[in-house]
Design an enzyme around this catalytic site. Structure first.
Site, PDB file in Angstrom:
ATOM      1  N   CYS A   1       0.806  -1.090  -0.022  1.00 50.86           N
ATOM      2  CA  CYS A   1       0.112   0.081  -0.049  1.00 50.86           C
ATOM      3  C   CYS A   1       0.941   1.227  -0.011  1.00 50.86           C
ATOM      4  CB  CYS A   1      -1.179  -0.144   1.201  1.00 50.86           C
ATOM      5  SG  CYS A   1      -2.256   1.101   0.983  1.00 50.86           S
TER       6      CYS A   1
ATOM      7  N   HIS B   1      -3.830  -5.135   0.429  1.00 47.44           N
ATOM      8  CA  HIS B   1      -3.356  -5.544   1.855  1.00 47.44           C
ATOM      9  C   HIS B   1      -3.254  -7.104   1.991  1.00 47.44           C
ATOM     10  CE1 HIS B   1      -2.846  -1.825   4.030  1.00 47.44           C
ATOM     11  NE2 HIS B   1      -3.880  -1.271   3.029  1.00 47.44           N
TER      12      HIS B   1
ATOM     13  N   GLU C   1      -1.740  -8.736   3.995  1.00 51.77           N
ATOM     14  CA  GLU C   1      -1.405  -9.248   5.483  1.00 51.77           C
ATOM     15  C   GLU C   1      -2.823  -9.366   6.237  1.00 51.77           C
ATOM     16  OE1 GLU C   1      -2.482  -5.119   6.104  1.00 51.77           O
ATOM     17  OE2 GLU C   1      -1.351  -6.138   4.532  1.00 51.77           O
TER      18      GLU C   1
END
Length: 251
Positions: free
Chosen positions: A113, A221, A223
């Site tokens: 990001c 994202h 994660e």
């Protein structure tokens, strides 16, 4: 066997009433779990430490996402009327130095990001700041006012570049990814190869090799809730590639 050490950049956040150097746990735990690395948090305090003194101690670098935006003067648009904060000037300076130091020493870098945006600017690119409001684009951020977790439910597909790093590693043509960004790539930095695009053509991932080391960045994202993600490999493979090239999809 001693594991490689992944440096993870901190953001300047407010905890209570005091400024703090912080990283959300999801970045750290995902990188350590799926990348099988040890981790060190790097403060965004460029007045107290330099990137050059810490980079030789790291085997790889993770530039995380953040609520802050990259200051537009970093890419020559300091007088832009639509530039909105919050900004984190300490992180801007530290990441610029770290990218230069790490790539100069042939150490891998992975951006998520804001990290993708920092890398694009470091390679001479620029950013656009209208990703959630331009009539020419799909909405790249959920509407204002939605609950935090609902932001990450805002999704779109990306098309992976045929034969590219992610396409080869994932053996897929398309992915559905979350979309939580107000800024994004405008002019692509020099030497960067596009790895994924959104349906509106916006660059969603890129890669490079600098002094033999991989540079990989994604706008989404990976994660976020990796245990619930049917395809967690965009994070696991890329984070592993940072410090264990023999295990990465970048070979």
């Amino acid at each position: 066997m001693t594991r490689p050490v992944l440096g993870i950049i901190c953001c300047t956040r407010t905890v209570g009433v005091e400024p703090a150097q912080a990283v959300m746990n999801r970045y750290v735990t995902a990188a350590m779990t799926y990348g099988d690395v040890a981790a060190l948090l790097i403060p965004s305090l460029p007045d107290l430490m330099s990137a050059q003194e810490v980079a030789p101690r790291l085997d790889g670098l993770l530039l995380t996402g953040s609520p802050s935006n990259l200051a537009p003067d970093r890419y020559g648009q300091g007088d832009a009327p639509d530039a909105e904060g919050p900004f984190d000037l300490g992180r801007d300076a530290m990441t610029a130095g770290l990218i230069e130091a790490m790539t100069g020493q042939g150490r891998p870098v992975f951006g998520v990001c804001r990290g993708l945006q920092e890398l694009n600017v470091a390679f001479g690119g620029t950013l656009r700041r209208d990703m959630s409001r331009s009539p020419d684009l799909i909405a790249h951020h959920s509407p204002d006012g939605v609950p935090f977790e609902a932001m990450f439910e805002h999704e779109h597909e990306v098309a992976l570049t045929p034969g590219g790093v992610l396409h080869r590693g994932l053996a897929r043509d398309r992915l559905k990814v979350n979309s939580v960004h107000y800024q994004g790539v405008d002019r692509l930095g020099e030497g960067l190869t596009i790895e994924a695009r959104a349906p509106d053509g916006v660059v969603e991932a890129f890669s490079a090799r600098v002094n033999g080391a991989p540079v990989v960045a994604v706008q989404w994202h990976p994660e976020w809730r990796t245990r619930d993600n049917p395809i967690p490999r965009p994070f696991s493979d890329c984070s592993a590639a940072l410090c264990a090239a023999s295990r990465s999809l970048l070979m």
